[in-house]
Design an enzyme around this catalytic site. Structure first.
Site, short mmCIF file in Angstrom:
data_model
loop_
_atom_site.label_atom_id
_atom_site.label_comp_id
_atom_site.label_asym_id
_atom_site.label_seq_id
_atom_site.Cartn_x
_atom_site.Cartn_y
_atom_site.Cartn_z
N GLU A 10 -0.18 -9.54 -1.13
CA GLU A 10 -1.88 -9.63 -1.14
C GLU A 10 -2.55 -9.70 -2.20
O GLU A 10 -3.34 -10.42 -2.42
CB GLU A 10 -2.36 -8.71 -0.04
CG GLU A 10 -1.75 -8.89 1.60
CD GLU A 10 -2.12 -7.67 2.53
OE1 GLU A 10 -1.91 -6.50 2.01
OE2 GLU A 10 -2.73 -7.88 3.59
N GLU B 236 4.49 -5.37 7.21
CA GLU B 236 3.62 -4.41 7.97
C GLU B 236 4.13 -3.90 9.50
O GLU B 236 4.07 -2.99 9.81
CB GLU B 236 2.05 -4.67 8.07
CG GLU B 236 1.49 -4.62 6.63
CD GLU B 236 1.83 -5.98 5.76
OE1 GLU B 236 2.46 -6.74 6.12
OE2 GLU B 236 0.76 -5.98 4.43
N ALA C 91 0.77 -1.10 -0.08
CA ALA C 91 0.06 0.09 0.06
C ALA C 91 0.88 1.32 -0.17
O ALA C 91 2.07 1.25 0.36
CB ALA C 91 -0.83 -0.09 1.28
N GLY D 196 0.83 -5.05 0.68
CA GLY D 196 -0.28 -5.01 0.01
C GLY D 196 -0.06 -5.82 -1.60
O GLY D 196 -0.87 -6.32 -2.29
N1 CAA Z 1 4.61 3.38 -0.69
C1 CAA Z 1 5.05 4.55 -1.12
N2 CAA Z 1 6.17 4.86 -1.92
C2 CAA Z 1 6.80 3.80 -1.91
C3 CAA Z 1 6.61 2.30 -1.35
C4 CAA Z 1 5.26 2.18 -0.70
N3 CAA Z 1 4.88 1.12 -0.32
N4 CAA Z 1 7.48 1.65 -1.61
C5 CAA Z 1 8.44 2.41 -2.16
N5 CAA Z 1 8.14 3.54 -2.38
C6 CAA Z 1 8.82 4.66 -2.93
C7 CAA Z 1 10.12 5.11 -2.07
O1 CAA Z 1 9.60 5.83 -1.19
C8 CAA Z 1 10.90 5.64 -3.40
O2 CAA Z 1 10.39 7.17 -3.49
P1 CAA Z 1 11.47 8.24 -3.62
O3 CAA Z 1 12.17 7.93 -4.99
O4 CAA Z 1 10.45 9.51 -3.79
O5 CAA Z 1 12.16 8.25 -2.51
C9 CAA Z 1 10.81 5.08 -4.40
O6 CAA Z 1 9.50 4.27 -4.33
C10 CAA Z 1 11.78 3.77 -4.48
O7 CAA Z 1 11.95 3.07 -3.42
P2 CAA Z 1 13.31 2.89 -2.80
O8 CAA Z 1 14.36 3.85 -2.96
O9 CAA Z 1 13.02 2.61 -1.48
O10 CAA Z 1 13.71 1.46 -3.37
P3 CAA Z 1 15.01 0.46 -2.95
O11 CAA Z 1 15.24 -0.46 -4.18
O12 CAA Z 1 15.80 1.06 -2.33
O13 CAA Z 1 13.86 -0.49 -1.78
C11 CAA Z 1 11.96 -1.66 -1.14
C12 CAA Z 1 12.97 -1.18 -2.51
C13 CAA Z 1 12.76 -2.62 -0.24
C14 CAA Z 1 10.76 -2.40 -1.85
C15 CAA Z 1 11.67 -0.45 -0.35
O14 CAA Z 1 11.01 0.55 -1.35
C16 CAA Z 1 10.67 -0.74 0.57
O15 CAA Z 1 10.86 -1.38 1.71
N6 CAA Z 1 9.32 -0.29 0.29
C17 CAA Z 1 8.13 -0.34 1.48
C18 CAA Z 1 7.74 -1.93 1.18
C19 CAA Z 1 6.50 -1.96 2.38
O16 CAA Z 1 6.80 -1.72 3.73
N7 CAA Z 1 5.37 -2.35 1.86
C20 CAA Z 1 4.30 -2.55 2.81
C21 CAA Z 1 3.48 -1.32 2.96
S1 CAA Z 1 2.28 -1.53 4.21
C22 CAA Z 1 1.03 -2.41 3.44
O17 CAA Z 1 1.21 -2.97 2.14
C23 CAA Z 1 -0.25 -2.61 4.22
C24 CAA Z 1 -1.22 -3.39 3.66
O18 CAA Z 1 -1.24 -4.71 3.93
C25 CAA Z 1 -2.32 -2.96 2.97
#
Ligand code: CAA
Length: 271
Positions: free
Chosen positions: A124, A144, A76, A121
């Site tokens: 999921e 999460e 998400a 998400g």
């Molecule tokens: N939401 C919003 N933006 C996101 C995102 C997310 N889930 N995941 C990545 N991005 C964005 C980053 O903020 C970054 O933006 P900027 O360039 O503006 O800084 C861009 O995408 C590229 O990401 P990274 O620079 O972090 O890329 P990376 O290769 O270094 O890392 C990653 C990749 C490990 C996937 C890392 O981006 C990450 O950990 N993302 C979040 C993953 C996460 O926690 N997902 C769960 C969300 S909670 C959820 O989903 C709840 C549910 O069940 C509904």
């Protein structure tokens, strides 16, 4: 030929009876903002409507869901969720739950073609599909709890069904990511491919094999599997007998059995 509207956050393409939906927000690793959830909702419901009213033409025999660039879907949208109220979060969760149910209720198989990160998400969304195919670059996880969050798009329900209650707990409590090969061994991923290109070819080839079968029978099998999920054996078997009866009301069944006995290839009417 089937036409779909344009969706701001999705790319859609129909080729050889396969609809490919590509989540297309590469700057946010295809994170599921409310906009993406809304686009998915509209897109799935458009396909579902066409298939319900096509009178046996079956312009789509299968769907592939994938993502642009290095991610499938990285969850998400965390930026958007930072400012959400609890009630808005509940609505976001419920709306995406409806999307996952709509995917399950589509009368054609849906393959998640996981090309990269499938986190939160994203994992999921993949689990709502009938099959998860993955490239070796894929990774899966439910991170999460590291954000003070819990799964909101179905992970608590579907992850244990895929990988069993033990591994599901470990993944949900630690946020640990599974690489593609471990996800394959754990039963989350059905088929593994060396590259993103081979991944899409693999998904297309499975859906081409589906397209050679009776579409009404495939739809009936998918519906039956979903209806019997979680039911006791006797109830599941009773529902199976009902589906078996239903198959005998179709022209596809008449054609399939006739063609077999005549030693011909069936030409299914699709109804
Ligand atoms: N939401 C919003 N933006 C996101 C995102 C997310 N889930 N995941 C990545 N991005 C964005 C980053 O903020 C970054 O933006 P900027 O360039 O503006 O800084 C861009 O995408 C590229 O990401 P990274 O620079 O972090 O890329 P990376 O290769 O270094 O890392 C990653 C990749 C490990 C996937 C890392 O981006 C990450 O950990 N993302 C979040 C993953 C996460 O926690 N997902 C769960 C969300 S909670 C959820 O989903 C709840 C549910 O069940 C509904």
């Amino acid at each position: 030929l089937m036409q779909l509207p344009v969706y701001p956050t999705l790319l859609t393409d129909i080729r050889d009876g396969v609809l490919t939906i590509t989540v297309n927000r590469p700057d946010a690793l295809n994170a599921l903002s409310t906009r993406v959830v809304q686009d998915l909702e509209h897109c799935i419901s458009a396909v579902s409507e066409v298939l319900a009213n096509d009178d046996g033409a079956w312009p789509v025999r299968g769907v592939i869901i994938t993502g642009t660039g290095k991610a499938f879907v990285a969850g998400a949208d965390i930026r958007e969720m930072e400012g959400m109220t609890p009630d808005e979060a509940h609505a976001h969760s419920s709306r995406m739950h409806q999307v996952t149910l709509a995917v399950e209720q589509l009368p054609v198989p849906v393959i998640a073609a996981v090309n990269g990160f499938a986190l939160g998400g994203g994992c999921e969304l993949a689990m709502a599909c009938d099959l998860i195919y993955a490239a070796s670059s894929a990774s899966f996880g439910q991170p999460e709890v590291g954000l003070g969050l819990v799964p909101g798009f179905g992970g608590s329900v579907r992850l244990p069904r895929y990988v069993g209650p033990g591994l599901a707990r470990e993944l949900l409590f630690t946020g640990r990511r599974l690489k593609a090969d471990e996800a394959h061994r754990a039963g989350l991923v059905t088929a593994l491919f060396d590259s993103a290109e081979e991944l899409l070819d693999g998904a297309h080839s499975t859906l081409a094999a589906v397209a050679r079968q009776s579409p009404t029978a495939v739809a009936l099998v998918k519906r039956t599997l979903s209806e019997i999920e979680g039911k006791p054996t006797a109830e599941g078997l009773a529902l199976e007998a009902e589906s078996f009866r239903t198959a005998f009301t179709t022209q596809d069944k008449a054609e399939g059995t006739r063609a077999f006995l005549a030693k011909e290839r069936p030409s299914f009417p699709g109804r």
